[in-house]
Design a protein around this motif. Structure first.
Motif, mmCIF file in Angstrom:
data_model
loop_
_atom_site.group_PDB
_atom_site.id
_atom_site.type_symbol
_atom_site.label_atom_id
_atom_site.label_comp_id
_atom_site.label_asym_id
_atom_site.label_seq_id
_atom_site.Cartn_x
_atom_site.Cartn_y
_atom_site.Cartn_z
ATOM 1 N N PRO A 52 33.198 50.060 28.946
ATOM 2 C CA PRO A 52 32.550 49.276 30.253
ATOM 3 C C PRO A 52 33.625 47.958 31.193
ATOM 4 C CG PRO A 52 32.137 48.558 28.291
ATOM 5 C CD PRO A 52 32.461 49.280 27.389
ATOM 6 N N GLN A 53 33.479 48.616 32.286
ATOM 7 C CA GLN A 53 34.544 48.183 33.036
ATOM 8 C C GLN A 53 35.290 46.805 32.493
ATOM 9 O OE1 GLN A 53 35.448 50.200 35.249
ATOM 10 N NE2 GLN A 53 37.121 49.807 36.714
ATOM 11 N N ALA A 54 34.358 45.923 32.454
ATOM 12 C CA ALA A 54 35.630 44.683 32.410
ATOM 13 C C ALA A 54 36.161 44.917 31.050
ATOM 14 C CB ALA A 54 34.229 43.542 31.584
ATOM 15 N N GLN A 55 35.972 45.377 29.712
ATOM 16 C CA GLN A 55 36.818 45.316 29.021
ATOM 17 C C GLN A 55 38.239 46.337 29.508
ATOM 18 O OE1 GLN A 55 35.585 47.265 25.816
ATOM 19 N NE2 GLN A 55 37.342 47.428 24.490
ATOM 20 N N THR A 56 37.938 47.209 30.260
ATOM 21 C CA THR A 56 39.221 48.116 30.816
ATOM 22 C C THR A 56 39.998 47.266 31.626
ATOM 23 O OG1 THR A 56 37.535 50.270 30.763
ATOM 24 C CG2 THR A 56 39.553 50.258 32.120
ATOM 25 N N LYS A 57 39.790 46.022 32.459
ATOM 26 C CA LYS A 57 40.148 45.379 33.082
ATOM 27 C C LYS A 57 40.801 44.572 32.563
ATOM 28 C CE LYS A 57 39.513 42.173 36.889
ATOM 29 N NZ LYS A 57 38.441 41.693 37.636
ATOM 30 N N LEU A 58 40.032 43.957 31.160
ATOM 31 C CA LEU A 58 41.270 43.009 30.227
ATOM 32 C C LEU A 58 41.930 43.165 30.107
ATOM 33 C CD1 LEU A 58 37.840 41.141 29.059
ATOM 34 C CD2 LEU A 58 39.740 39.974 31.025
ATOM 35 N N ARG A 59 41.923 44.798 29.073
ATOM 36 C CA ARG A 59 43.050 45.271 28.988
ATOM 37 C C ARG A 59 44.119 45.742 28.983
ATOM 38 N NH1 ARG A 59 42.887 48.085 23.810
ATOM 39 N NH2 ARG A 59 44.348 49.434 24.901
ATOM 40 N N GLN A 61 44.781 44.293 32.568
ATOM 41 C CA GLN A 61 45.593 42.455 32.369
ATOM 42 C C GLN A 61 46.597 42.152 31.966
ATOM 43 O OE1 GLN A 61 42.422 39.579 33.728
ATOM 44 N NE2 GLN A 61 41.972 40.881 35.764
ATOM 45 N N MET A 62 45.831 42.425 30.227
ATOM 46 C CA MET A 62 46.601 41.980 29.124
ATOM 47 C C MET A 62 47.996 43.167 28.747
ATOM 48 S SD MET A 62 46.155 43.356 24.401
ATOM 49 C CE MET A 62 46.176 44.707 24.989
ATOM 50 N N PHE A 63 47.977 44.262 29.366
ATOM 51 C CA PHE A 63 49.215 44.725 29.028
ATOM 52 C C PHE A 63 50.175 44.632 30.575
ATOM 53 C CE2 PHE A 63 47.154 47.896 26.348
ATOM 54 C CZ PHE A 63 47.474 47.662 25.337
ATOM 55 N N GLU A 64 49.889 44.474 31.079
ATOM 56 C CA GLU A 64 50.624 44.059 32.615
ATOM 57 C C GLU A 64 51.559 42.385 32.285
ATOM 58 O OE1 GLU A 64 48.004 43.462 36.554
ATOM 59 O OE2 GLU A 64 47.974 45.558 36.441
ATOM 60 N N TRP A 65 50.635 41.562 31.452
ATOM 61 C CA TRP A 65 50.755 40.070 31.222
ATOM 62 C C TRP A 65 52.499 40.593 30.129
ATOM 63 C CZ3 TRP A 65 51.645 37.671 26.718
ATOM 64 C CH2 TRP A 65 51.660 35.994 27.195
ATOM 65 N N LEU A 66 51.846 41.261 28.915
ATOM 66 C CA LEU A 66 53.163 41.671 28.294
ATOM 67 C C LEU A 66 54.578 42.692 28.955
ATOM 68 C CD1 LEU A 66 51.507 43.248 25.312
ATOM 69 C CD2 LEU A 66 51.969 41.224 25.735
ATOM 70 N N ASN A 67 54.017 42.978 29.437
ATOM 71 C CA ASN A 67 55.228 43.341 30.302
ATOM 72 C C ASN A 67 55.758 42.575 31.911
ATOM 73 O OD1 ASN A 67 54.777 46.434 28.567
ATOM 74 N ND2 ASN A 67 52.973 46.826 30.641
ATOM 75 N N ASN A 68 55.161 41.714 31.943
ATOM 76 C CA ASN A 68 55.623 41.045 32.628
ATOM 77 C C ASN A 68 56.624 40.347 32.138
ATOM 78 O OD1 ASN A 68 55.993 42.892 35.499
ATOM 79 N ND2 ASN A 68 54.141 42.613 35.073
ATOM 80 N N GLU A 69 55.387 38.795 32.177
ATOM 81 C CA GLU A 69 55.600 37.319 31.643
ATOM 82 C C GLU A 69 55.457 37.348 30.539
ATOM 83 O OE1 GLU A 69 53.560 33.263 33.034
ATOM 84 O OE2 GLU A 69 52.422 34.573 33.084
#
Length: 389
Positions: A52-59, A61-69
Protein backbone atom coordinates in the motif's frame (compact mmCIF):
# COMPACT_ATOMS: atom_id res chain seq x y z
CA UNK A 1 -13.47 -24.22 -17.50
CA UNK A 2 -12.12 -27.65 -16.37
CA UNK A 3 -12.59 -28.80 -12.79
CA UNK A 4 -10.24 -27.42 -10.08
CA UNK A 5 -8.54 -30.74 -9.34
CA UNK A 6 -7.97 -31.43 -13.03
CA UNK A 7 -6.41 -28.03 -13.69
CA UNK A 8 -4.05 -28.47 -10.73
CA UNK A 9 -2.91 -31.88 -11.96
CA UNK A 10 -2.32 -30.68 -15.51
CA UNK A 11 -0.40 -27.61 -14.39
CA UNK A 12 1.83 -29.72 -12.14
CA UNK A 13 2.69 -32.03 -15.00
CA UNK A 14 3.52 -29.16 -17.36
CA UNK A 15 5.58 -27.04 -14.94
CA UNK A 16 8.92 -28.74 -15.79
CA UNK A 17 8.41 -27.91 -19.49
CA UNK A 18 7.48 -24.24 -19.16
CA UNK A 19 11.11 -23.15 -19.14
CA UNK A 20 12.27 -25.40 -21.96
CA UNK A 21 13.00 -24.51 -25.59
CA UNK A 22 10.79 -22.48 -27.88
CA UNK A 23 9.55 -25.59 -29.67
CA UNK A 24 7.98 -26.92 -26.53
CA UNK A 25 6.39 -23.56 -25.79
CA UNK A 26 4.91 -23.38 -29.29
CA UNK A 27 3.47 -26.85 -28.90
CA UNK A 28 1.88 -25.79 -25.66
CA UNK A 29 0.39 -22.68 -27.22
CA UNK A 30 -1.41 -24.85 -29.73
CA UNK A 31 -3.53 -26.17 -26.85
CA UNK A 32 -5.42 -23.09 -25.60
CA UNK A 33 -7.10 -24.77 -22.66
CA UNK A 34 -3.87 -26.06 -21.15
CA UNK A 35 -1.95 -22.81 -21.68
CA UNK A 36 -4.68 -20.67 -20.06
CA UNK A 37 -4.95 -23.09 -17.16
CA UNK A 38 -1.19 -23.10 -16.51
CA UNK A 39 -0.99 -19.29 -16.69
CA UNK A 40 -3.83 -18.97 -14.19
CA UNK A 41 -2.11 -21.42 -11.86
CA UNK A 42 1.17 -19.54 -12.13
CA UNK A 43 -0.54 -16.25 -11.40
CA UNK A 44 -2.05 -17.73 -8.26
CA UNK A 45 1.16 -19.30 -6.98
CA UNK A 46 3.71 -16.59 -7.82
CA UNK A 47 1.65 -13.42 -7.58
CA UNK A 48 3.19 -10.39 -5.81
CA UNK A 49 0.78 -7.80 -4.46
CA UNK A 50 2.09 -4.25 -4.40
CA UNK A 51 2.53 -2.69 -0.96
CA UNK A 52 0.00 0.00 0.00
CA UNK A 53 1.02 3.56 -0.67
CA UNK A 54 0.59 4.56 2.99
CA UNK A 55 3.04 1.89 4.18
CA UNK A 56 5.65 3.02 1.67
CA UNK A 57 5.19 6.62 2.75
CA UNK A 58 5.60 5.76 6.43
CA UNK A 59 8.75 3.74 5.73
CA UNK A 60 10.20 6.61 3.72
CA UNK A 61 9.46 9.05 6.52
CA UNK A 62 11.02 6.69 9.07
CA UNK A 63 14.31 6.42 7.17
CA UNK A 64 14.38 10.16 6.56
CA UNK A 65 14.03 10.74 10.32
CA UNK A 66 16.74 8.17 11.13
CA UNK A 67 19.18 9.76 8.67
CA UNK A 68 18.59 13.34 9.80
CA UNK A 69 17.09 14.09 13.22
CA UNK A 70 17.33 10.61 14.68
CA UNK A 71 20.98 10.07 13.78
CA UNK A 72 22.04 11.16 17.27
CA UNK A 73 20.60 7.92 18.69
CA UNK A 74 22.93 5.63 16.70
CA UNK A 75 25.71 6.04 19.28
CA UNK A 76 24.97 6.84 22.90
CA UNK A 77 27.02 9.20 25.03
CA UNK A 78 28.61 7.29 27.97
CA UNK A 79 27.02 8.32 31.23
CA UNK A 80 23.86 9.72 29.64
CA UNK A 81 20.55 8.15 28.71
CA UNK A 82 19.75 7.47 25.07
CA UNK A 83 16.07 8.39 25.24
CA UNK A 84 13.97 10.11 22.58
CA UNK A 85 13.40 12.99 24.96
CA UNK A 86 16.98 14.12 24.24
CA UNK A 87 15.60 15.96 21.20
CA UNK A 88 13.58 18.24 23.47
CA UNK A 89 16.50 18.81 25.82
CA UNK A 90 18.91 20.36 23.33
CA UNK A 91 18.00 23.87 24.44
CA UNK A 92 17.89 22.95 28.16
CA UNK A 93 21.41 22.02 29.16
CA UNK A 94 21.74 19.90 32.28
CA UNK A 95 18.06 18.92 32.50
CA UNK A 96 17.53 15.19 32.12
CA UNK A 97 14.04 13.69 32.17
CA UNK A 98 13.53 10.04 33.20
CA UNK A 99 10.73 9.54 30.66
CA UNK A 100 12.03 7.57 27.65
CA UNK A 101 8.76 7.69 25.67
CA UNK A 102 7.55 11.20 24.74
CA UNK A 103 3.94 10.10 24.22
CA UNK A 104 3.74 8.23 27.54
CA UNK A 105 4.30 10.73 30.32
CA UNK A 106 3.20 8.24 32.98
CA UNK A 107 6.15 5.86 32.41
CA UNK A 108 9.28 6.83 34.36
CA UNK A 109 12.62 5.07 33.99
CA UNK A 110 13.67 4.15 37.51
CA UNK A 111 17.41 4.29 38.32
CA UNK A 112 19.47 1.23 39.15
CA UNK A 113 22.25 0.78 41.69
CA UNK A 114 25.70 1.82 40.56
CA UNK A 115 28.57 -0.63 40.83
CA UNK A 116 30.13 1.30 43.71
CA UNK A 117 26.87 1.45 45.67
CA UNK A 118 26.25 -2.24 45.11
CA UNK A 119 29.69 -3.15 46.45
CA UNK A 120 29.14 -0.84 49.44
CA UNK A 121 25.92 -2.69 50.29
CA UNK A 122 27.75 -6.02 50.23
CA UNK A 123 30.62 -4.62 52.29
CA UNK A 124 28.36 -3.27 55.04
CA UNK A 125 26.24 -6.41 55.30
CA UNK A 126 28.92 -9.11 54.94
CA UNK A 127 32.17 -7.48 56.01
CA UNK A 128 30.97 -5.01 58.66
CA UNK A 129 28.21 -7.37 59.89
CA UNK A 130 25.53 -4.67 59.92
CA UNK A 131 21.88 -5.66 59.88
CA UNK A 132 19.87 -5.33 56.70
CA UNK A 133 17.52 -2.90 58.44
CA UNK A 134 20.34 -0.52 59.39
CA UNK A 135 21.88 -0.60 55.91
CA UNK A 136 18.48 0.08 54.40
CA UNK A 137 18.09 3.25 56.47
CA UNK A 138 21.67 4.42 55.87
CA UNK A 139 21.66 4.00 52.07
CA UNK A 140 17.96 4.43 51.31
CA UNK A 141 17.51 1.01 49.69
CA UNK A 142 14.66 -1.39 50.29
CA UNK A 143 15.48 -4.39 52.46
CA UNK A 144 14.39 -6.86 49.78
CA UNK A 145 16.74 -5.25 47.27
CA UNK A 146 19.62 -5.37 49.77
CA UNK A 147 19.05 -9.10 50.27
CA UNK A 148 18.98 -9.60 46.49
CA UNK A 149 22.24 -7.62 46.07
CA UNK A 150 24.01 -9.74 48.69
CA UNK A 151 22.88 -12.96 46.98
CA UNK A 152 23.94 -11.66 43.57
CA UNK A 153 27.42 -10.60 44.70
CA UNK A 154 27.87 -13.95 46.44
CA UNK A 155 26.98 -15.70 43.20
CA UNK A 156 29.43 -13.54 41.22
CA UNK A 157 32.24 -14.30 43.68
CA UNK A 158 31.48 -18.00 43.41
CA UNK A 159 31.59 -17.89 39.63
CA UNK A 160 34.91 -16.04 39.70
CA UNK A 161 36.31 -18.66 42.05
CA UNK A 162 35.17 -21.40 39.66
CA UNK A 163 36.69 -19.62 36.67
CA UNK A 164 33.39 -18.97 34.92
CA UNK A 165 33.15 -15.85 32.70
CA UNK A 166 30.88 -12.95 33.60
CA UNK A 167 28.93 -10.68 31.26
CA UNK A 168 30.87 -7.59 32.35
CA UNK A 169 30.75 -5.74 28.98
CA UNK A 170 26.98 -6.06 28.93
CA UNK A 171 26.75 -4.77 32.53
CA UNK A 172 28.96 -1.77 31.72
CA UNK A 173 26.85 -0.92 28.67
CA UNK A 174 23.64 -1.06 30.71
CA UNK A 175 25.10 1.15 33.43
CA UNK A 176 26.12 3.71 30.80
CA UNK A 177 22.71 3.92 29.15
CA UNK A 178 20.27 3.96 32.11
CA UNK A 179 20.11 6.30 35.12
CA UNK A 180 22.02 5.09 38.18
CA UNK A 181 22.17 6.05 41.85
CA UNK A 182 25.82 6.85 42.69
CA UNK A 183 27.54 6.30 46.01
CA UNK A 184 27.95 9.53 47.95
CA UNK A 185 31.42 10.80 48.72
CA UNK A 186 32.77 10.51 52.24
CA UNK A 187 31.15 13.15 54.41
CA UNK A 188 28.24 13.78 52.06
CA UNK A 189 24.68 12.63 52.52
CA UNK A 190 23.68 9.56 50.54
CA UNK A 191 20.92 10.05 47.97
CA UNK A 192 18.01 7.72 48.63
CA UNK A 193 17.62 5.16 45.87
CA UNK A 194 13.92 4.46 46.47
CA UNK A 195 11.19 4.80 49.13
CA UNK A 196 11.98 2.33 51.89
CA UNK A 197 8.85 2.68 54.03
CA UNK A 198 6.11 1.96 51.51
CA UNK A 199 3.09 0.29 53.05
CA UNK A 200 1.82 -2.81 51.19
CA UNK A 201 -1.92 -2.96 50.59
CA UNK A 202 -3.60 -5.38 52.97
CA UNK A 203 -6.52 -7.42 51.55
CA UNK A 204 -8.68 -6.70 54.59
CA UNK A 205 -8.62 -2.95 53.84
CA UNK A 206 -10.26 -3.40 50.44
CA UNK A 207 -13.79 -3.51 51.84
CA UNK A 208 -15.83 -0.50 52.92
CA UNK A 209 -17.35 -0.76 56.39
CA UNK A 210 -19.78 1.64 58.03
CA UNK A 211 -19.05 1.37 61.74
CA UNK A 212 -20.89 3.81 64.03
CA UNK A 213 -18.85 5.06 66.99
CA UNK A 214 -20.17 7.21 69.88
CA UNK A 215 -18.65 10.65 70.22
CA UNK A 216 -17.43 9.94 73.74
CA UNK A 217 -15.19 7.11 72.51
CA UNK A 218 -11.72 7.62 71.05
CA UNK A 219 -11.45 5.77 67.75
CA UNK A 220 -7.95 5.52 66.21
CA UNK A 221 -6.16 3.32 63.68
CA UNK A 222 -5.72 0.53 66.20
CA UNK A 223 -9.48 0.24 66.63
CA UNK A 224 -9.99 0.55 62.86
CA UNK A 225 -7.73 -2.47 62.28
CA UNK A 226 -9.75 -4.52 64.73
CA UNK A 227 -12.97 -3.54 62.94
CA UNK A 228 -11.56 -4.63 59.55
CA UNK A 229 -10.43 -7.93 61.10
CA UNK A 230 -13.78 -8.60 62.76
CA UNK A 231 -12.19 -8.63 66.24
CA UNK A 232 -13.96 -7.34 69.36
CA UNK A 233 -13.14 -3.91 70.69
CA UNK A 234 -10.22 -3.45 73.06
CA UNK A 235 -10.71 -3.12 76.78
CA UNK A 236 -10.62 0.43 78.14
CA UNK A 237 -7.58 -0.32 80.31
CA UNK A 238 -5.67 -1.75 77.34
CA UNK A 239 -6.63 1.11 75.06
CA UNK A 240 -5.57 3.70 77.67
CA UNK A 241 -2.00 2.38 77.59
CA UNK A 242 -1.65 3.25 73.89
CA UNK A 243 -0.99 6.96 73.46
CA UNK A 244 0.09 6.61 69.81
CA UNK A 245 -0.24 3.69 67.34
CA UNK A 246 3.56 3.56 67.00
CA UNK A 247 3.75 2.50 70.65
CA UNK A 248 2.56 -0.94 69.57
CA UNK A 249 5.65 -1.36 67.38
CA UNK A 250 8.03 -1.73 70.33
CA UNK A 251 5.62 -4.05 72.12
CA UNK A 252 5.24 -6.31 69.08
CA UNK A 253 8.98 -6.14 68.49
CA UNK A 254 9.65 -7.58 71.92
CA UNK A 255 6.87 -10.16 71.74
CA UNK A 256 5.54 -10.94 68.23
CA UNK A 257 3.07 -13.39 69.75
CA UNK A 258 1.24 -10.47 71.40
CA UNK A 259 -0.75 -9.96 68.17
CA UNK A 260 -4.17 -11.49 68.63
CA UNK A 261 -5.87 -13.94 66.28
CA UNK A 262 -9.45 -14.23 65.08
CA UNK A 263 -11.09 -17.24 63.49
CA UNK A 264 -10.53 -20.94 63.94
CA UNK A 265 -8.57 -23.61 62.12
CA UNK A 266 -7.38 -22.83 58.62
CA UNK A 267 -9.48 -19.63 58.59
CA UNK A 268 -7.60 -18.10 61.53
CA UNK A 269 -5.82 -14.79 60.80
CA UNK A 270 -3.99 -12.17 62.77
CA UNK A 271 -5.69 -8.94 63.75
CA UNK A 272 -4.87 -6.14 61.35
CA UNK A 273 -2.30 -3.79 62.88
CA UNK A 274 -2.07 -0.03 62.20
CA UNK A 275 0.19 1.32 59.49
CA UNK A 276 2.76 2.46 62.06
CA UNK A 277 3.42 -1.20 62.88
CA UNK A 278 3.15 -2.80 59.43
CA UNK A 279 5.63 -0.51 57.63
CA UNK A 280 9.14 -1.94 57.05
CA UNK A 281 10.81 0.62 59.34
CA UNK A 282 8.49 1.50 62.23
CA UNK A 283 11.38 3.02 64.21
CA UNK A 284 11.51 5.90 61.71
CA UNK A 285 8.13 7.05 63.01
CA UNK A 286 9.51 7.13 66.54
CA UNK A 287 12.54 9.05 65.31
CA UNK A 288 10.33 11.67 63.68
CA UNK A 289 8.31 12.02 66.86
CA UNK A 290 11.52 12.55 68.86
CA UNK A 291 12.66 15.12 66.30
CA UNK A 292 9.43 17.07 66.62
CA UNK A 293 9.52 16.88 70.41
CA UNK A 294 13.19 18.01 70.60
CA UNK A 295 13.90 20.13 67.51
CA UNK A 296 17.15 21.59 68.86
CA UNK A 297 18.73 18.34 70.10
CA UNK A 298 19.90 16.55 67.00
CA UNK A 299 22.61 14.55 68.74
CA UNK A 300 20.23 13.36 71.43
CA UNK A 301 17.68 12.26 68.82
CA UNK A 302 20.39 10.42 66.85
CA UNK A 303 21.58 8.70 70.02
CA UNK A 304 18.05 7.54 70.84
CA UNK A 305 17.63 6.21 67.31
CA UNK A 306 20.92 4.28 67.40
CA UNK A 307 20.01 2.73 70.76
CA UNK A 308 16.60 1.81 69.40
CA UNK A 309 18.15 0.07 66.39
CA UNK A 310 20.71 -1.78 68.51
CA UNK A 311 17.98 -3.00 70.80
CA UNK A 312 15.86 -4.11 67.88
CA UNK A 313 18.76 -5.99 66.27
CA UNK A 314 19.57 -7.67 69.61
CA UNK A 315 15.95 -8.79 69.99
CA UNK A 316 15.85 -10.20 66.46
CA UNK A 317 19.14 -12.02 66.95
CA UNK A 318 17.95 -13.48 70.24
CA UNK A 319 14.69 -14.58 68.63
CA UNK A 320 16.52 -16.31 65.78
CA UNK A 321 18.83 -18.13 68.16
CA UNK A 322 15.87 -19.23 70.28
CA UNK A 323 14.04 -20.60 67.25
CA UNK A 324 17.17 -22.38 66.04
CA UNK A 325 17.71 -23.97 69.45
CA UNK A 326 14.09 -25.09 69.57
CA UNK A 327 14.36 -26.53 66.08
CA UNK A 328 17.55 -28.42 66.93
CA UNK A 329 16.00 -29.75 70.12
CA UNK A 330 13.11 -31.31 68.21
CA UNK A 331 15.34 -32.73 65.48
CA UNK A 332 17.56 -35.79 65.79
CA UNK A 333 20.32 -36.04 63.18
CA UNK A 334 21.44 -39.55 62.25
CA UNK A 335 24.65 -39.94 60.21
CA UNK A 336 25.19 -43.57 59.11
CA UNK A 337 28.68 -44.75 58.38
CA UNK A 338 29.85 -44.71 54.75
CA UNK A 339 26.83 -42.64 53.75
CA UNK A 340 26.63 -39.35 51.90
CA UNK A 341 23.38 -38.33 53.56
CA UNK A 342 22.28 -37.18 57.00
CA UNK A 343 18.81 -38.11 58.21
CA UNK A 344 16.89 -35.54 60.26
CA UNK A 345 14.18 -37.14 62.36
CA UNK A 346 11.55 -34.95 64.04
CA UNK A 347 9.11 -35.88 66.76
CA UNK A 348 5.54 -35.38 65.60
CA UNK A 349 2.35 -35.37 67.61
CA UNK A 350 -0.84 -36.53 65.92
CA UNK A 351 -3.88 -35.12 67.67
CA UNK A 352 -7.13 -33.58 66.58
CA UNK A 353 -5.57 -30.11 66.86
CA UNK A 354 -2.72 -30.93 64.48
CA UNK A 355 -4.29 -33.33 61.98
CA UNK A 356 -7.85 -32.04 62.12
CA UNK A 357 -11.05 -34.02 62.06
CA UNK A 358 -10.52 -35.25 58.47
CA UNK A 359 -6.78 -35.88 58.89
CA UNK A 360 -5.82 -32.99 56.62
CA UNK A 361 -5.11 -30.26 59.15
CA UNK A 362 -2.91 -27.36 58.12
CA UNK A 363 -0.52 -28.01 61.03
CA UNK A 364 -0.03 -31.72 60.34
CA UNK A 365 3.35 -33.06 59.20
CA UNK A 366 3.24 -34.53 55.74
CA UNK A 367 -0.51 -34.09 55.53
CA UNK A 368 -0.64 -34.83 51.80
CA UNK A 369 1.18 -38.15 51.90
CA UNK A 370 -1.18 -41.10 51.69
CA UNK A 371 -4.22 -38.89 51.13
CA UNK A 372 -5.53 -38.51 47.56
CA UNK A 373 -5.59 -34.98 46.22
CA UNK A 374 -9.03 -33.47 45.61
CA UNK A 375 -8.06 -31.38 42.60
CA UNK A 376 -10.11 -33.50 40.19
CA UNK A 377 -13.10 -33.97 42.48
CA UNK A 378 -16.27 -32.55 41.00
CA UNK A 379 -17.61 -29.48 42.71
CA UNK A 380 -14.32 -28.48 44.38
CA UNK A 381 -13.31 -24.83 44.31
CA UNK A 382 -9.97 -24.78 42.48
CA UNK A 383 -9.34 -21.03 42.49
CA UNK A 384 -7.78 -19.16 45.43
CA UNK A 385 -10.40 -17.64 47.67
CA UNK A 386 -8.03 -15.26 49.49
CA UNK A 387 -4.47 -13.94 49.34
CA UNK A 388 -2.21 -14.03 52.38
CA UNK A 389 -0.50 -10.63 52.87
Amino acid sequence: MPPRMQSRSVSNTLLPYLTSTSSSSSSLSSIPSLSSTSSQCLSRQFSATAAPQAQTKLRRQMFEWLNNEGSIFKHHVPGETNYLTRLKQRGNEGSETPRPFPNNQHFISEPILSEELRNEVYNRVVEQKKSVRVVSVELGIDMKRIAAVVRLVELENRQRAQGKPLALPYARAVHEMVPTTPLAEKGERQTYHEPINDLPAHPLTGSQIFYPVPESRSFNRVEAGRVFSGAPAMEHSEAAEISHPSDLAEKIMEDPNSIGWVGKGANARQILQPADVRIPHPHLVAQERDRLAHPNERLAVADLQSKRLERQDALEKERRERLQARREKKTTIVSPEDSRFNYRIKDTIYTTETTGVDGRGSKATGRRYGVPHRDRTRGEVKVPTRVEA
